[in-house]
Each structure stands twice: as structure tokens, then as C-alpha cells.
Design an enzyme around this catalytic site. Structure first.
Site, PDB file in Angstrom:
ATOM      1  N   SER A 335      36.995  -7.107 -23.982  1.00 15.96           N
ATOM      2  CA  SER A 335      38.156  -7.829 -24.508  1.00 15.96           C
ATOM      3  C   SER A 335      39.285  -6.882 -24.909  1.00 15.96           C
ATOM      4  CB  SER A 335      37.695  -8.699 -25.682  1.00 15.96           C
ATOM      5  OG  SER A 335      38.511  -9.820 -25.765  1.00 15.96           O
ATOM      6  N   HIS A 477      33.132 -15.842 -23.160  1.00 21.45           N
ATOM      7  CA  HIS A 477      33.785 -14.558 -23.451  1.00 21.45           C
ATOM      8  C   HIS A 477      32.836 -13.705 -24.300  1.00 21.45           C
ATOM      9  CE1 HIS A 477      37.240 -12.003 -24.290  1.00 21.45           C
ATOM     10  NE2 HIS A 477      36.927 -12.032 -25.575  1.00 21.45           N
TER      11      HIS A 477
END
Ligand code: GCU
Length: 496
Positions: A335, A477
Site C-alpha cells: 500500500s 487490500h
């Protein structure tokens, strides 16, 4: 007729005031509750991200009483209404419509400043420098040229404890890395696990979000003393407590990485630069006050550049340690730390393999696609991550003369792996893949295969025949064992 118009205008004004009051009420309760603000993945379909992954924290500057609140509220409503009438600028809503995402032009990664394409690998080094410089100037910011003194203190050396078991074949070390300049210093704790049966093991290096103690259940890992996000479990008043141990261990399958013959090293990103907008006073920015970004110096370093610079300082330490192959350093990140890993790979060629996991906007995803998170959204929610020049492109992607495929290309000819997740639309999996695809011509110069695909593969079906690998993991995610298994296979395939 005129009275109808008057009523309509009055009603519209009342509605506006009511909306402002409602928004301001929300803002006050945010301040009262300790300053938490969430940056939601607005309308992002199927994305299951944790609050800590989504937000930033703003500390309240003052405690305010009821009277002050009322006056502030009145003043704010007046100012905001005037502002709305005059110059309101809403950020464009996120796009998830693929048919609107395909109309863009990209500059070739082989095009130099004059637009001419380079033709041979001998020209690559100059071209690479040009691309790194372009991205530093317009997006990430230039790190200071000056260096720091690095002092290290090995404060722990023993067998690893993983999953509650002592692993006599794994050596665990913890090293306090002091970065010193002009009487100031920053401490970064480096945790390293290396296999005892491989004298020079290739080593994955990645920053973690919540402190080294969050990566495994080993009680000997020093609890981070740096700033932590209050929304992370086991954090009280922005400090990690014992309850935070192992709470992100799913992202760090240390035992499996070691079983595969690799070493792994990590440090808390907050040790390098706490992740909130403080005007670049704290962390490593504080070591270089004369290099602080401001309106007159819009191309200086933001936090992503600071974290990447920190990774390079950790590489300075790792390459001298026994048990680690100095020619086998591989940088990895998830990320915002995936964006960081890519920028570290761009700026430091000692990283032999670069791994970006779900890095999205400002990472592997092409900004010009305008899909998921946009430049305006990231610059607004996280004003400290990039430099100020990058704000020129807020909702003006048409002005971009560069894009993230050039970032991927800066890593050439070194192998790069891009990982996406199927539910992580906010990070634009296809945009991440296409960056790799459009970076491929840099690899072709070296006779290496890049990434041919222009469409997403089926989930859990890695494409890793070339020097640019890609997979779309099924799910959210995150960075999980499945992702690491592919990183390891890719590293092995590339000779590590
Ligand atoms: C937010 C942000 C992303 C970032 C992510 C993370 O979702 O919008 O750009 O990648 O946080 O770091 O977890």
C-alpha cells in the site's frame, strides 16, 4: 413570479446553512473525540480496508468550550456559505467505470527530455536518471543531498521465537540504527531474521505499519515507542501497548520466508517519519531543516520519499551484516509502503528486486486512467506524502507529462513484481498491471521479457515469466502468505 423566485432562493440558502451546520457538527465531534478523521474509500466497491489503512490523524490544537464552539460555528457557516457561492471546488467523485478509464496517452518510457526515443541499453543509465529526476521533481520530491552519520547498536541476538516455538535454525537480531546530523538524531529499530544454514542469504526488506512487535509473537521484539495510529488495535494515546504484539503478523510470514532460504528485515515506518501532516518537523525531515518543503520549494521531499530514503539507510546497515547477501537486497512494501518500495527501488539501485503490493495511486497504478483513488484525493487526504508540485495535477490528469509506468521502468533492468487484489478497486488492479506492461520496453533493451498482458489474469494465476511479474490475489487490500509465496518464487526464478 418574483415572490416564487424569492422563496426558492431563501429555501436554497436555508438548506445550505443546514448542510453546513450538519457538517460542522460532525467536524466538532471529530475534534472532541481526539482528532480522528477517516478518509473513506468513497464509493469504492467491494473494498474491505481497515480504518487504519484508510485514514490520517489530525491532532486537535486546542481544547474548546461550548461558547467558543457556538461562535466558531456561526463564523464558519457565514464564511463557508460565502465561499460556496464564490469558489467552491469539489473533488471529482472516484470513477469505477472501465469505459471511462481507457482514454489516455502515455509517453514512452524510452522518450528522453526532447521526446526522442533511446534505442540501446547503453543509453539507459542516462534515461533512467532523467526519469528518476522527473518523478522526484513532479511527484515524490528530492531527498537531501547531504548525508547522515549512521551508528548502530546490536541490542539483541538470539534464536527466533515464531508461532510460540524457539527456532534454533533462525537467528534473530535487533539493531538500533541511529541517524545523526548536526546534533540531532533519529532512532530506527531494525529487526532481522536470517537462516543459520545460509551464510549469505538474500534479504527482503520492508517497512511495517504498526511497529516491529506487530509482525510476530516473539515477546523479545522491542515494542515501538514511535507514533502509532490510535485506530490500530493495542494502541493507546498513539503509543503501542503489549496488546499490539503480533497484530499484523499475517502480513509477515517470517517462518515461511526463512524456510524458503531468505532473510527478512523490517522497521516501523514511523521511526523514519510519523505518518501525519506536521509540517515536516518530526522524523528524518527534522534532521534536514534547510531541506523542508515549502511554497518556494515545492519539489522537496514528502513522507513517501522520506520512508524510501530511510530504506536506503537500512540497506547501508544490512549490506555490512554477516548472514546477509549484500548483492541480494530486495525491497518490498504494501500500500503506501508499496509506493515507498517502488520509489526506494527507483532511487537506490542496490535493491536487486522490487516488490509492490497493492500500491495503487502514486504507486504502480497509472494516474491517467482516473480509476479508483485519484491524484486529487490522495493529495487531499494525505497532504504530506508527495511534494507540492504533484498538487498541480489534482483533477487535472490531462496535464501530466509523466505517469507511473515510468516509475516501474526506473527499476529496469532489475526484476519488479506488482501484486494486486481483486477487491481492491481503490488501488486499480488493471492500472497497476498496465504500468508494468508500458514499462516493458525498458526491459526489452536488455533482451529481457517484460509484462505482455494488457488484461487482468484470472485471480491467483500469477504471470511471472518475465522480469516484470504480476498477480491478482483473490480478496481484499492486504499482504498475505499467498502474496509472499509469489514474491519468493519470483525472487528464486530471478536467481536469488
Ligand atoms: C489509503 C490511501 C491509499 C494507500 C492506503 C494504505 O487507502 O488512499 O493510497 O495505499 O491508504 O496505505 O493503506
Amino acid at each position: 413570479m418574483q415572490w416564487l423566485i424569492t422563496i426558492a432562493v431563501v429555501l436554497a440558502a436555508l438548506a445550505l446553512v443546514a448542510l453546513k451546520l450538519w457538517r460542522f457538527g460532525k467536524e466538532l465531534s471529530r475534534l472532541d473525540s481526539g482528532g480522528e478523521t477517516k478518509t473513506a474509500c468513497h464509493g469504492c466497491p467491494g473494498s474491505a480496508r481497515s480504518d487504519a489503512d484508510l485514514g490520517i490523524t489530525i491532532k486537535p490544537l486546542v481544547q474548546i468550550g461550548d461558547k467558543t464552539k457556538q461562535s466558531l460555528m456561526a463564523l464558519w457557516v457565514v464564511v463557508a456559505c460565502i465561499g460556496d457561492v464564490g469558489m467552491s471546488q469539489e473533488i471529482r467523485p472516484p470513477n469505477y467505470d472501465e469505459s471511462k478509464a481507457s482514454n489516455f496517452d502515455l509517453v514512452s518510457v524510452l522518450a528522453g527530455p526532447d521526446g526522442k526515443l533511446i534505442e540501446s541499453k547503453d543509453q539507459w543509465s542516462a534515461q533512467r536518471k532523467y526519469l528518476v529526476d522527473l518523478l522526484a521533481k513532479e511527484e515524490y520530491g528530492y531527498a537531501p543531498k547531504d548525508s547522515v552519520a549512521i551508528r548502530t547498536e546490536l541490542f539483541d541476538d538470539g534464536p527466533a521465537v515464531l508461532g510460540g516455538q524457539t527456532k534454533s535454525n533462525i537467528r534473530r537480531r535487533q539493531i538500533a540504527v541511529f541517524l545523526e546530523r548536526d546534533g540531532k538524531r533519529v532512532r530506527v529499530d531494525l529487526a532481522l531474521w536470517s537462516p543459520k544454514d545460509r551464510p549469505k542469504a538474500p534479504c527482503f526488506l520492508g517497512l511495517n505499519f504498526r511497529g516491529n512487535q506487530s509482525t510476530c509473537d516473539d515477546p523479545k521484539i522491542r515494542l515501538t515507542t514511535s507514533w502509532c495510529d490510535n485506530r490500530s488495535p493495542g494502541v493507546v494515546d498513539n503509543k503501542a501497548t503489549e496488546a499490539s504484539r503480533a497484530n499484523q503478523s499475517e502480513r509477515w510470514p517470517i517462518a515461511q520466508i526463512l524456510e524458503a532460504g531468505f532473510a527478512v528485515a523490517t522497521a516501523h515506518y514511523s521511526d523514519i517519519d510519523p505518518d501525519y501532516d506536521d509540517g515536516f518537523e518530526n522524523g528524518v525531515h527534522g534532521l534536514f531543516p534547510e531541506d523542508r518543503i515549502d511554497a518556494d520549494h515545492p519539489s522537496r521531499w514528502g513522507s513517501v520519499a522520506a520512508w524510501a530514503w530511510g530504506l536506503s539507510r537500512l540497506a547501508d546497515v544490512l549490506e555490512k551484516l554477516d548472514g546477509v547477501d549484500p548483492k541480494g537486497l530486495m525491497v518490498v512494501g504494501h500500500s503506501r509502503l508499496g509506493k515507498t518500495a517502488l520509489w526506494a527501488g527507483a532511487t537506490d539501485e542496490r535493491f536487486q528486486v522490487v516488490v509492490s503490493n497493492n500500491s495503487g495511486c502514486g504507486g504502480a497504478a497509472l494516474s491517467k486512467r482516473i480509476y479508483g483513488e485519484s491524484v486529487a484525493r490522495i493529495n487531499t487526504a494525505f497532504p504530506h506524502w508527495f511534494n507540492r508540485n504533484f498538487r498541480k495535477y489534482n483533477d487535472r490528469e490531462d496535464l501530466l507529462s509523466f505517469d507511473q509506468h515510468q516509475l516501474i521502468a526506473t527499476i529496469a533492468p532489475r526484476p519488479v513484481y506488482i501484486a494486486s487484489a481483486s477487491n481492491d478497486k481503490w488501488a486499480d488492479p488493471l492500472g497497476e498491471l498496465l504500468s508494468g506492461h508500458h514499462a516493458s520496453s525498458a526491459y526489452h533493451l536488455f533482451g529481457k521479457k517484460g509484462l505482455d498482458a494488457v488484461e487482468l489474469p484470472a485471480v491467483n494465476t500469477p504471470i511471472a515469466q518475465g522480469a516484470i511479474g504480476y498477480h491478482l490475489r483473490d480478496g481484499d487490500h492486504d499482504m498475505l502468505l499467498y502474496d509472499w509465496e509469489q514474491f519468493i518464487a519470483f525472487a528464486k526464478q530471478n536467481g536469488f
